[in-house]
Scaffold this motif. Structure first.
Motif, mmCIF file in Angstrom:
data_model
loop_
_atom_site.group_PDB
_atom_site.id
_atom_site.type_symbol
_atom_site.label_atom_id
_atom_site.label_comp_id
_atom_site.label_asym_id
_atom_site.label_seq_id
_atom_site.Cartn_x
_atom_site.Cartn_y
_atom_site.Cartn_z
ATOM 1 N N GLN A 1 4.278 6.034 -10.398
ATOM 2 C CA GLN A 1 3.677 5.072 -9.470
ATOM 3 C C GLN A 1 3.962 3.642 -9.906
ATOM 4 O O GLN A 1 4.304 2.791 -9.091
ATOM 5 C CB GLN A 1 2.172 5.291 -9.366
ATOM 6 C CG GLN A 1 1.518 4.230 -8.479
ATOM 7 C CD GLN A 1 0.079 4.502 -8.209
ATOM 8 O OE1 GLN A 1 -0.227 5.353 -7.400
ATOM 9 N NE2 GLN A 1 -0.815 3.790 -8.880
ATOM 10 N N GLU A 2 3.836 3.380 -11.194
ATOM 11 C CA GLU A 2 4.053 2.026 -11.703
ATOM 12 C C GLU A 2 5.459 1.538 -11.376
ATOM 13 O O GLU A 2 5.646 0.426 -10.879
ATOM 14 C CB GLU A 2 3.819 1.984 -13.213
ATOM 15 C CG GLU A 2 3.887 0.595 -13.793
ATOM 16 C CD GLU A 2 3.571 0.574 -15.277
ATOM 17 O OE1 GLU A 2 4.268 -0.169 -15.977
ATOM 18 O OE2 GLU A 2 2.658 1.279 -15.721
ATOM 19 N N ARG B 1 -0.279 4.330 -2.520
ATOM 20 C CA ARG B 1 -0.680 4.040 -3.891
ATOM 21 C C ARG B 1 -1.757 5.049 -4.281
ATOM 22 O O ARG B 1 -2.624 5.377 -3.485
ATOM 23 C CB ARG B 1 -1.227 2.615 -3.968
ATOM 24 C CG ARG B 1 -1.451 2.095 -5.351
ATOM 25 C CD ARG B 1 -1.953 0.659 -5.309
ATOM 26 N NE ARG B 1 -0.982 -0.274 -4.796
ATOM 27 C CZ ARG B 1 -0.005 -0.836 -5.514
ATOM 28 N NH1 ARG B 1 0.133 -0.536 -6.785
ATOM 29 N NH2 ARG B 1 0.822 -1.691 -4.971
ATOM 30 N N THR C 1 0.814 -1.203 0.000
ATOM 31 C CA THR C 1 0.000 0.000 0.000
ATOM 32 C C THR C 1 0.855 1.263 0.000
ATOM 33 O O THR C 1 0.450 2.293 -0.519
ATOM 34 C CB THR C 1 -0.914 0.002 1.246
ATOM 35 O OG1 THR C 1 -1.622 -1.240 1.278
ATOM 36 C CG2 THR C 1 -1.911 1.125 1.217
ATOM 37 N N TYR C 2 2.051 1.185 0.602
ATOM 38 C CA TYR C 2 2.953 2.337 0.703
ATOM 39 C C TYR C 2 4.345 1.968 0.227
ATOM 40 O O TYR C 2 4.797 0.839 0.431
ATOM 41 C CB TYR C 2 3.080 2.805 2.161
ATOM 42 C CG TYR C 2 1.832 3.429 2.711
ATOM 43 C CD1 TYR C 2 1.631 4.805 2.638
ATOM 44 C CD2 TYR C 2 0.857 2.647 3.303
ATOM 45 C CE1 TYR C 2 0.483 5.382 3.144
ATOM 46 C CE2 TYR C 2 -0.301 3.210 3.811
ATOM 47 C CZ TYR C 2 -0.479 4.583 3.735
ATOM 48 O OH TYR C 2 -1.622 5.150 4.229
ATOM 49 N N ARG D 1 8.786 -0.859 1.625
ATOM 50 C CA ARG D 1 7.443 -1.211 1.203
ATOM 51 C C ARG D 1 6.667 -1.635 2.440
ATOM 52 O O ARG D 1 7.220 -2.306 3.300
ATOM 53 C CB ARG D 1 7.473 -2.379 0.213
ATOM 54 C CG ARG D 1 8.408 -2.172 -0.960
ATOM 55 C CD ARG D 1 8.586 -3.464 -1.766
ATOM 56 N NE ARG D 1 7.369 -3.900 -2.383
ATOM 57 C CZ ARG D 1 6.831 -3.329 -3.475
ATOM 58 N NH1 ARG D 1 7.427 -2.334 -4.053
ATOM 59 N NH2 ARG D 1 5.706 -3.766 -3.983
ATOM 60 N N PHE E 1 6.021 1.263 -7.330
ATOM 61 C CA PHE E 1 5.342 0.150 -6.678
ATOM 62 C C PHE E 1 5.720 -1.209 -7.250
ATOM 63 O O PHE E 1 5.350 -2.232 -6.681
ATOM 64 C CB PHE E 1 3.827 0.364 -6.700
ATOM 65 C CG PHE E 1 3.365 1.295 -5.624
ATOM 66 C CD1 PHE E 1 2.974 0.816 -4.388
ATOM 67 C CD2 PHE E 1 3.357 2.657 -5.836
ATOM 68 C CE1 PHE E 1 2.570 1.679 -3.373
ATOM 69 C CE2 PHE E 1 2.958 3.533 -4.838
ATOM 70 C CZ PHE E 1 2.561 3.043 -3.598
ATOM 71 N N SER E 2 6.465 -1.245 -8.329
ATOM 72 C CA SER E 2 6.902 -2.533 -8.874
ATOM 73 C C SER E 2 8.389 -2.789 -8.632
ATOM 74 O O SER E 2 8.917 -3.807 -9.057
ATOM 75 C CB SER E 2 6.583 -2.624 -10.369
ATOM 76 O OG SER E 2 7.325 -1.686 -11.094
#
Length: 143
Positions: free
Chosen positions: A112-113, A104, A42-43, A141, A116-117
């Motif tokens: 963001q993509e 997110r 989520t973060y 994360r 977060f990946s």
């Protein structure tokens, strides 16, 4: 701002985000994303370098490559911060590119993509967003 109570990832292993054949969950979607946590948190805690011109971001990335990435090493956050202070055109550059923890949905599209990946400790290859060219270092994360 950030409670970093989660245990640190083991050092010495991990792949660099954006380096081509990364884990199958590199986009954070699909069936493989559950086991490795990529794309499911989520973060994210991250640092970044932002440049308006592609040539300048490529110079910054070359420094990261020459110092660590070409050897398969992770870039230490303190060293990434020095390069961010030197190259980043974002106000966060004065703080070593530190964006802290963000949820997110707060960052736009490609940023963001990638954020977060990316695995903890991974440094992305340069990429373009609506704000310019970025390099991201994922520092944490959590859910």
């Amino acid at each position: 701002m950030g409670k970093d109570s989660k245990p640190k990832e083991p050092k010495g292993k991990g792949k660099q985000a954006g380096g081509g054949s990364d884990e199958s969950a590199s986009k954070g979607k699909g069936k493989a994303g559950k086991g490795d946590g990529l794309g499911t948190c989520t973060y994210v805690k991250a640092r970044h370098i932002l440049c308006e011109k592609q040539g300048k971001i490529n110079e910054a990335y070359k420094k990261l490559e020459d110092g660590w990435l070409s050897n398969g090493d992770k870039v230490p956050p303190a060293e990434f911060a020095k390069i961010a202070q030197e190259y980043s055109e974002c106000p966060s550059g004065k703080k070593g590119g530190d964006l802290g923890w963000f949820p997110r949905g707060k960052m736009a599209g490609p940023f963001q993509e990638v954020a977060f990946s990316s695995a903890v400790g991974a440094t992305s290859a340069p990429f373009k967003s609506t704000h310019g060219y970025h390099i991201i270092l994922c520092e944490g994360r959590k859910n």
